[in-house]
Structures are given as structure tokens and as C-alpha cells.
Design an enzyme around this catalytic site. Sequence first.
Site, mmCIF file in Angstrom:
data_model
loop_
_atom_site.group_PDB
_atom_site.id
_atom_site.type_symbol
_atom_site.label_atom_id
_atom_site.label_comp_id
_atom_site.label_asym_id
_atom_site.label_seq_id
_atom_site.Cartn_x
_atom_site.Cartn_y
_atom_site.Cartn_z
ATOM 1 N N ASP A 53 9.842 12.986 13.282
ATOM 2 C CA ASP A 53 9.447 13.157 11.873
ATOM 3 C C ASP A 53 7.933 13.296 11.789
ATOM 4 O O ASP A 53 7.286 12.773 10.893
ATOM 5 C CB ASP A 53 9.930 11.954 11.043
ATOM 6 C CG ASP A 53 9.763 12.172 9.533
ATOM 7 O OD1 ASP A 53 9.720 13.342 9.101
ATOM 8 O OD2 ASP A 53 9.666 11.176 8.792
ATOM 9 N N ILE B 2 0.825 -1.204 0.000
ATOM 10 C CA ILE B 2 0.000 0.000 0.000
ATOM 11 C C ILE B 2 0.856 1.250 0.000
ATOM 12 O O ILE B 2 0.357 2.352 -0.062
ATOM 13 C CB ILE B 2 -0.966 0.058 1.218
ATOM 14 C CG1 ILE B 2 -0.264 -0.360 2.495
ATOM 15 C CG2 ILE B 2 -2.202 -0.768 0.970
ATOM 16 C CD1 ILE B 2 -1.156 -0.271 3.715
ATOM 17 N N ASP C 269 5.181 5.435 11.759
ATOM 18 C CA ASP C 269 6.529 5.702 11.252
ATOM 19 C C ASP C 269 7.459 6.211 12.356
ATOM 20 O O ASP C 269 8.004 7.309 12.272
ATOM 21 C CB ASP C 269 6.427 6.728 10.112
ATOM 22 C CG ASP C 269 7.584 6.619 9.133
ATOM 23 O OD1 ASP C 269 8.426 5.727 9.323
ATOM 24 O OD2 ASP C 269 7.636 7.431 8.190
ATOM 25 N N ASN D 276 2.642 11.437 8.652
ATOM 26 C CA ASN D 276 2.884 10.296 9.534
ATOM 27 C C ASN D 276 1.821 10.164 10.626
ATOM 28 O O ASN D 276 2.078 9.630 11.703
ATOM 29 C CB ASN D 276 4.290 10.367 10.140
ATOM 30 C CG ASN D 276 5.346 9.879 9.143
ATOM 31 O OD1 ASN D 276 5.074 9.007 8.317
ATOM 32 N ND2 ASN D 276 6.542 10.440 9.221
HETATM 33 N N1 LIG Z 1 -0.179 0.016 10.693
HETATM 34 C C1 LIG Z 1 -0.571 0.438 9.503
HETATM 35 N N2 LIG Z 1 -1.802 0.182 9.024
HETATM 36 C C2 LIG Z 1 -2.195 0.626 7.811
HETATM 37 N N3 LIG Z 1 -1.429 1.344 6.986
HETATM 38 C C3 LIG Z 1 -0.195 1.654 7.385
HETATM 39 C C4 LIG Z 1 0.311 1.223 8.658
HETATM 40 N N4 LIG Z 1 1.583 1.684 8.781
HETATM 41 C C5 LIG Z 1 1.847 2.363 7.659
HETATM 42 N N5 LIG Z 1 0.799 2.372 6.805
HETATM 43 C C6 LIG Z 1 0.736 3.016 5.484
HETATM 44 O O1 LIG Z 1 1.983 2.875 4.835
HETATM 45 C C7 LIG Z 1 2.565 4.146 4.564
HETATM 46 C C8 LIG Z 1 4.068 4.100 4.831
HETATM 47 O O2 LIG Z 1 4.307 3.822 6.204
HETATM 48 P P1 LIG Z 1 5.495 4.518 6.979
HETATM 49 O O3 LIG Z 1 5.305 5.992 6.965
HETATM 50 O O4 LIG Z 1 5.608 3.835 8.271
HETATM 51 O O5 LIG Z 1 6.718 4.080 6.061
HETATM 52 P P2 LIG Z 1 7.866 4.942 5.367
HETATM 53 O O6 LIG Z 1 8.936 4.050 4.978
HETATM 54 O O7 LIG Z 1 8.194 6.112 6.198
HETATM 55 O O8 LIG Z 1 7.186 5.404 4.087
HETATM 56 P P3 LIG Z 1 7.217 6.901 3.527
HETATM 57 O O9 LIG Z 1 8.650 7.164 3.134
HETATM 58 O O10 LIG Z 1 6.248 6.810 2.399
HETATM 59 O O11 LIG Z 1 6.762 7.790 4.655
HETATM 60 C C9 LIG Z 1 1.835 5.135 5.469
HETATM 61 O O12 LIG Z 1 1.774 6.385 4.875
HETATM 62 C C10 LIG Z 1 0.474 4.503 5.612
HETATM 63 O O13 LIG Z 1 -0.358 4.899 4.551
HETATM 64 MG MG LIG Z 2 6.179 7.814 6.615
#
Ligand SMILES: Nc1ncnc2c1ncn2[C@@H]1O[C@H](COP(=O)(O)OP(=O)(O)OP(=O)(O)O)[C@@H](O)[C@H]1O
Ligand SMILES: [Mg+2]
Length: 254
Positions: free
Chosen positions: A185, A48, A202, A190
Site C-alpha cells: 500500500d 493526529i 503503515d 504512507n
Molecule cells: N510513527 C509515527 N510517528 C508519527 N506519526 C505517525 C506515525 N505513524 C503514523 N503516523 C501518522 O498517523 C497517520 C496514520 O498512520 P497509518 O497510515 O499508519 O494509519 P492508517 O490507519 O493507515 O491511517 P490512514 O487510513 O489515514 O492511512 C499517518 O499518516 C501519519 O501522519
Molecule cells: Mg496510512
Amino acid sequence: MKKVGKEEKRRKDEDLFKVVDSTIDTRTYLNIIKISRRLNLKKIFGAISSGKEAKVYPAVTYDGSWVALKIYYVSTAQSKRAIEKYMFSDPRFEGAKATSSRKLLTLWARKEYGNLEQMYNNGVRVPRPIAVLENILAMEFIGEEGTRAPMLYELPEDEITADLYADVMLQIESMVTRAKLIHGDLSEYNVMVYQGKCYIIDVGQAVPITHENAEELLMRDLKNVSRFFESHGIEVRDPERVFYELWEEVKPGT
Ligand SMILES: Nc1ncnc2c1ncn2[C@@H]1O[C@H](COP(=O)(O)OP(=O)(O)OP(=O)(O)O)[C@@H](O)[C@H]1O
Ligand SMILES: [Mg+2]
């Protein structure tokens, strides 16, 4: 309980794999199988999100509950620097040595898991941490039937309310005064919003309030949140005042 034969197990693993994308290396694939067996996962769906360092996949168990798998898959020079920077002066990771990129990803996933745990156990609304296996982190899925909840920045205007602002501020307060962590962050990118409540996500880079950059990071987090809500017409508190109040509470006299 019915015993699963070798043949059947293999078929199940193949089913599981079909939906996982091709950027996954062999070792990660084996870890996916391991964690799937441990968590009784029936199926993993397409990513996703594909951030810079990780991808998030929804997965469903045989009991019909949903989990989010965050898989760290690349170690860029930038992420390596970030990991080293944030790991430094975090007593929980003292002595941790990363000898390879893979090891670094494992440490990072473990750090995010530890931060989630520390926040969750202190009443901060974050996805409940479930398991961590090398570069794979499993946590509660925020959303419905594999469809993730919207992020704060994706909300329609009428759902960006003073109550939601207060809820985000409450999470920051618990994070600092109870979990003793700074997100580092925090922004509308986030924070997820599910059933009218905010979930902080995140948290890999979160640091203890004793970290040398803690004050600067907290100030930035508070300013980001204020800026977002203010730009949507919500009356916000002065971030500097909030900062001093929080700091006074956790570090009186400094
Ligand atoms: N526990 C969760 N349940 C549902 N969706 C989630 C969950 N954790 C993260 N996501 C989705 O996945 C995306 C990316 O998660 P996260 O921000 O933790 O990763 P990231 O590596 O920092 O990605 P980015 O660089 O895109 O911020 C979030 O924006 C959210 O839409
Ligand atoms: Mg993120």
C-alpha cells in the site's frame, strides 16, 4: 526509586485518560493503562490521525521521549476481509484464528508489529517497533515533540528531490531483497519525511515475497512511487525495469 502508592497510581491513570478520546472502549482503555505503565508514559495527546481502522496518538514518557501509539479500534466488514486476505498464505500467521472482531484487531496489530520488526531488523527505515498489546501498537514517534513529520504528499515542492526519490527506492530495495516483504500500500500517503530522510509507515498489510499477489502488489507500489515523483518533475526509473531487477535478485529464474 520512589514507590507509587495505589492512590497516586489511580490519579496518574486519570491524568493519562483525560486526553484520550471517547471512542475508546473499556478494554482498550485498560490496555492503554497497561502499556502506559510498561512504557512509563506520562501523557497521551489527542489523535493526529483517524484512518479507517486505527488512530495514531503521540505520547510522551517520564524521560521525555516520544512514542506513537497506533490503536486499532474498529473492525469493519472491509477490514475483516482485508485482514483475512493478507493473513492468508502468510506462514507467520498460519493457524491463527480470529473468533471475534476484537481478536481480529489483535492479530492485525501483531501483524503490523511483526512487519515493522522484520523491516527494522533488515535496515528498512521504518519507525522502530516498541511494543504491542492486543489492539495497541507502540512505535518510535517520527517528528518533533509530538508534532509529526510531514507525509510525502504534504512536502513543499522544493523538498521533493531526486535524492529523496533515491532514498525511497533504496527502502523498497531493502524491503524486498533483505526483509523479503512487499509493502502493498505504498504511496505518498504512507511515507513520512523527517530530517530529509523517508520513513515507510503503515505496514500492516505487507506480505512476504512468496505471497500469491506479491508481484502485482510490488508492481503497484513501484508505479505509485514513480508516478508521484514524476509528476513533480523528478526523473524516475522505469518501474517495470526496477521490478524485474528486484525480482531477478530475490527469485532468480522465475
Ligand atoms: N510513527 C509515527 N510517528 C508519527 N506519526 C505517525 C506515525 N505513524 C503514523 N503516523 C501518522 O498517523 C497517520 C496514520 O498512520 P497509518 O497510515 O499508519 O494509519 P492508517 O490507519 O493507515 O491511517 P490512514 O487510513 O489515514 O492511512 C499517518 O499518516 C501519519 O501522519
Ligand atoms: Mg496510512
